[in-house]
Design a protein around this motif. Structure first.
Motif, PDB file in Angstrom:
ATOM      1  N   ALA A 285       0.836  -1.203   0.000  1.00  0.00           N
ATOM      2  CA  ALA A 285       0.000   0.000   0.000  1.00  0.00           C
ATOM      3  C   ALA A 285       0.869   1.251   0.000  1.00  0.00           C
ATOM      4  O   ALA A 285       1.964   1.270   0.569  1.00  0.00           O
ATOM      5  N   HIS A 286       0.366   2.301  -0.632  1.00  0.00           N
ATOM      6  CA  HIS A 286       1.097   3.567  -0.713  1.00  0.00           C
ATOM      7  C   HIS A 286       0.689   4.543   0.384  1.00  0.00           C
ATOM      8  O   HIS A 286       1.398   5.518   0.632  1.00  0.00           O
ATOM      9  N   ARG A 287      -0.439   4.312   1.016  1.00  0.00           N
ATOM     10  CA  ARG A 287      -0.928   5.217   2.053  1.00  0.00           C
ATOM     11  C   ARG A 287      -1.320   4.434   3.289  1.00  0.00           C
ATOM     12  O   ARG A 287      -1.567   3.218   3.221  1.00  0.00           O
ATOM     13  N   LEU A 288      -1.392   5.139   4.411  1.00  0.00           N
ATOM     14  CA  LEU A 288      -1.809   4.486   5.654  1.00  0.00           C
ATOM     15  C   LEU A 288      -3.266   4.045   5.593  1.00  0.00           C
ATOM     16  O   LEU A 288      -3.630   3.027   6.170  1.00  0.00           O
ATOM     17  N   ILE A 289      -4.101   4.812   4.918  1.00  0.00           N
ATOM     18  CA  ILE A 289      -5.519   4.465   4.785  1.00  0.00           C
ATOM     19  C   ILE A 289      -5.859   4.431   3.306  1.00  0.00           C
ATOM     20  O   ILE A 289      -5.721   5.423   2.598  1.00  0.00           O
ATOM     21  N   GLU A 290      -6.304   3.256   2.847  1.00  0.00           N
ATOM     22  CA  GLU A 290      -6.637   3.049   1.442  1.00  0.00           C
ATOM     23  C   GLU A 290      -8.128   2.741   1.300  1.00  0.00           C
ATOM     24  O   GLU A 290      -8.748   2.202   2.220  1.00  0.00           O
ATOM     25  N   PRO A 291      -8.736   3.071   0.142  1.00  0.00           N
ATOM     26  CA  PRO A 291     -10.140   2.701  -0.095  1.00  0.00           C
ATOM     27  C   PRO A 291     -10.312   1.189  -0.099  1.00  0.00           C
ATOM     28  O   PRO A 291      -9.434   0.454  -0.544  1.00  0.00           O
ATOM     29  N   GLY A 292     -11.462   0.742   0.407  1.00  0.00           N
ATOM     30  CA  GLY A 292     -11.754  -0.688   0.460  1.00  0.00           C
ATOM     31  C   GLY A 292     -12.653  -1.133  -0.666  1.00  0.00           C
ATOM     32  O   GLY A 292     -12.542  -0.667  -1.796  1.00  0.00           O
ATOM     33  N   THR A 293     -13.601  -2.016  -0.337  1.00  0.00           N
ATOM     34  CA  THR A 293     -14.448  -2.632  -1.357  1.00  0.00           C
ATOM     35  C   THR A 293     -15.722  -1.861  -1.638  1.00  0.00           C
ATOM     36  O   THR A 293     -16.472  -2.221  -2.545  1.00  0.00           O
ATOM     37  N   SER A 294     -15.992  -0.802  -0.873  1.00  0.00           N
ATOM     38  CA  SER A 294     -17.195  -0.006  -1.077  1.00  0.00           C
ATOM     39  C   SER A 294     -16.879   1.445  -0.736  1.00  0.00           C
ATOM     40  O   SER A 294     -15.843   1.736  -0.125  1.00  0.00           O
ATOM     41  N   PRO A 295     -17.760   2.386  -1.106  1.00  0.00           N
ATOM     42  CA  PRO A 295     -17.483   3.798  -0.817  1.00  0.00           C
ATOM     43  C   PRO A 295     -17.337   4.115   0.666  1.00  0.00           C
ATOM     44  O   PRO A 295     -16.715   5.113   1.029  1.00  0.00           O
ATOM     45  N   THR A 296     -17.920   3.286   1.546  1.00  0.00           N
ATOM     46  CA  THR A 296     -17.838   3.531   2.989  1.00  0.00           C
ATOM     47  C   THR A 296     -16.819   2.639   3.682  1.00  0.00           C
ATOM     48  O   THR A 296     -16.695   2.692   4.900  1.00  0.00           O
ATOM     49  N   ASP A 297     -16.109   1.829   2.929  1.00  0.00           N
ATOM     50  CA  ASP A 297     -15.159   0.883   3.516  1.00  0.00           C
ATOM     51  C   ASP A 297     -13.725   1.357   3.247  1.00  0.00           C
ATOM     52  O   ASP A 297     -13.367   1.658   2.104  1.00  0.00           O
ATOM     53  N   PHE A 298     -12.903   1.416   4.307  1.00  0.00           N
ATOM     54  CA  PHE A 298     -11.512   1.842   4.188  1.00  0.00           C
ATOM     55  C   PHE A 298     -10.620   0.884   4.978  1.00  0.00           C
ATOM     56  O   PHE A 298     -11.062   0.290   5.972  1.00  0.00           O
ATOM     57  N   ILE A 299      -9.375   0.752   4.531  1.00  0.00           N
ATOM     58  CA  ILE A 299      -8.437  -0.205   5.125  1.00  0.00           C
ATOM     59  C   ILE A 299      -7.230   0.546   5.666  1.00  0.00           C
ATOM     60  O   ILE A 299      -6.620   1.353   4.964  1.00  0.00           O
ATOM     61  N   TRP A 300      -6.895   0.247   6.900  1.00  0.00           N
ATOM     62  CA  TRP A 300      -5.732   0.806   7.565  1.00  0.00           C
ATOM     63  C   TRP A 300      -4.605  -0.202   7.386  1.00  0.00           C
ATOM     64  O   TRP A 300      -4.701  -1.347   7.801  1.00  0.00           O
ATOM     65  N   THR A 301      -3.535   0.202   6.687  1.00  0.00           N
ATOM     66  CA  THR A 301      -2.609  -0.753   6.070  1.00  0.00           C
ATOM     67  C   THR A 301      -1.297  -0.997   6.810  1.00  0.00           C
ATOM     68  O   THR A 301      -0.534  -1.855   6.395  1.00  0.00           O
ATOM     69  N   LYS A 302      -0.990  -0.238   7.855  1.00  0.00           N
ATOM     70  CA  LYS A 302       0.327  -0.383   8.491  1.00  0.00           C
ATOM     71  C   LYS A 302       0.194  -0.330  10.006  1.00  0.00           C
ATOM     72  O   LYS A 302      -0.601   0.443  10.551  1.00  0.00           O
ATOM     73  N   GLU A 303       0.994  -1.162  10.680  1.00  0.00           N
ATOM     74  CA  GLU A 303       0.999  -1.158  12.141  1.00  0.00           C
ATOM     75  C   GLU A 303       1.558   0.172  12.654  1.00  0.00           C
ATOM     76  O   GLU A 303       2.573   0.659  12.175  1.00  0.00           O
ATOM     77  N   LEU A 304       0.859   0.734  13.646  1.00  0.00           N
ATOM     78  CA  LEU A 304       1.255   2.037  14.156  1.00  0.00           C
ATOM     79  C   LEU A 304       2.297   1.922  15.262  1.00  0.00           C
ATOM     80  O   LEU A 304       2.224   1.042  16.113  1.00  0.00           O
ATOM     81  N   ASN A 305       3.266   2.843  15.198  1.00  0.00           N
ATOM     82  CA  ASN A 305       4.211   3.056  16.284  1.00  0.00           C
ATOM     83  C   ASN A 305       4.548   4.538  16.293  1.00  0.00           C
ATOM     84  O   ASN A 305       4.019   5.308  15.479  1.00  0.00           O
ATOM     85  N   THR A 306       5.414   4.947  17.171  1.00  0.00           N
ATOM     86  CA  THR A 306       5.703   6.375  17.299  1.00  0.00           C
ATOM     87  C   THR A 306       6.258   6.954  16.012  1.00  0.00           C
ATOM     88  O   THR A 306       5.873   8.058  15.582  1.00  0.00           O
TER      89      THR A 306
END
Length: 427
Positions: A324-345
């Protein structure tokens, strides 16, 4: 006449079909033995020839129908020579919308004026053209078809109208910014707060786009009869701006075992957004269960390996994706989004986690769109110039017209005629 798809002309070989059918379907001569011919009436030669001519006309009609269909599929175009100009002048439509605006360009010849809108129509005095959303680079590519050796373009030079890659053109073009010293300062909408009304105003000039929020006491404002607009004073006089109720947002975060650290970063980001936007955001934590429903939730953050139940709320699911190129990417529908990377400081600080989360909330979508409409930031003339191709070729001064529509009408008329003739001749 030229054809856009000349390969379809091979279909003319289909003319052999009606010719073959015509010869193969001729009735065989039947010999009948009679004792005497004195009672047999002689066929009139003119009537026999008429029958043969009618059958040949039917054959020609069928051949012509096939040839016409093949010609339509080949997309015929009629080419005509058009007069060529030394220079074409292209104007952003709003520059010629008023008498004052037209007066600035009196020294420019009336012939060869075009409007910077889709199709680049030729401008005539009192022409009214609705100016929609467009960008300069897309319309610059259409200028290649103008009947002129070079083009001079007069524009407002809005930065918001420059999108995409700078085009490379064969035709020489010069872009001249006009009215780059204008400025806008006006209120655009109001939002109801607990004890006051907050008026949002936008300011924009050639280099700046900003907005401000001013609280006004409820007893100091004047509303319209329907209580959904607020009267304000502007440079043009009194005006009404829409009033929106204060936003109350409910976020449900479903957290499974093993995702506690991630939920901490999410909770901190939501609190920061609530303070920054002055929005009332309620966060509720839950654990996944079979009976889990979200009847009143606006947003759902799903930190679980379980399947997310069906919901109409805007959702953010955690699923790692190293591509993924971004932390939050579009999912399978207009209201669905995917958070793609584990968060740390480091991820939160270096990749702007809160900024991505704010974009996902999209709290002020309507406000942002309205502010962008008032954006009059501009570019300099050097920034607007298009690239010129090294190997330039002269564009022929010809215009083309597609005649397929008329040919389809003729084709339909001939098909009806062929059926009528075939029915009468029983062919």
């Amino acid at each position: 006449m030229t054809f856009l798809q000349p390969s379809y002309l091979w279909g003319l070989l289909g003319l052999l079909i009606p010719i073959a059918i015509h010869f193969w379907s001729r009735k065989k001569v039947q010999i009948i033995k009679v004792g005497s011919t004195q009672f047999i009436a002689q066929t009139k030669s003119k009537q026999s020839k008429s029958i043969q001519i009618n059958e040949w006309w039917l054959l020609v009609l069928r051949c012509f129908i096939i040839a016409l269909l093949v010609g339509i599929l080949a997309v015929p175009q009629i080419t005509t020579t058009v007069p060529r100009l030394d220079v074409a002048y292209v104007f952003e439509p709003s520059l010629l919308a008023t008498a004052e605006g037209r007066a600035r360009f009196q020294q420019i010849p009336q012939q060869g004026r075009f409007l910077l809108t889709e199709g680049l129509p030729e401008w005539q005095e009192y022409t009214l053209v609705e100016e929609g959303n467009f960008h300069y680079w897309q319309l610059a590519k259409e200028m290649e078809q103008l009947p002129a050796d070079s083009v001079v373009v007069f524009v407002h030079a809005f930065a918001k109208a420059v999108k995409g890659k700078r085009p490379t053109l064969v035709k020489n073009s010069t872009w001249i910014p006009v009215d780059t010293e204008a400025e806008i300062s006006k209120p655009v909408w109001a939002r109801v707060k607990k004890d006051s009304i907050e008026v949002v105003a936008v300011y924009s000039d050639a280099t700046t786009l900003s907005f401000s929020k001013t609280p006004i006491a409820e007893n100091e404002v004047r509303r319209n009869a329907s209580q959904d607009s607020l009267e304000v004073n502007t440079e043009e006089g009194g005006a009404y701006i829409p009033i929106y109720p204060e936003k109350e947002i409910k976020v449900v975060m479903v957290v499974d075992d093993g995702f506690e650290t991630q939920s901490t970063f999410v909770e901190a980001g939501i609190k920061a957004i609530a303070r920054y936007t002055q929005t009332d955001i309620t966060l509720e934590k839950r654990t996944p269960s079979a009976e889990l429903v979200f009847p009143e939730s606006d947003y759902i953050v799903w930190l679980s390996d379980a399947v997310l139940p069906e919901t109409t709320a805007k959702t953010l699911r955690y699923r790692q994706d190293i591509l993924a190129h971004r932390l939050i990417e579009p999912g399978t529908s207009p209201t669905d989004f995917i958070w793609t990377k584990e968060l740390n400081t480091n991820v939160v600080l270096e990749e702007d986690w809160v900024g991505h989360l704010l974009d996902w909330f999209a709290l002020d979508t309507d406000l942002v769109a309205q502010i962008q409409e008032e954006d009059i930031r501009t570019l300099s003339g050097e920034q607007l110039q298009t690239k010129v191709a090294v190997n330039t070729a002269t564009i022929p001064n010809i215009a083309t017209a597609n005649v397929s529509g008329w040919l389809w009408m003729i084709f339909l008329f001939l098909m009806i005629g062929e059926r009528i003739v075939a029915s009468l001749r029983k062919q």
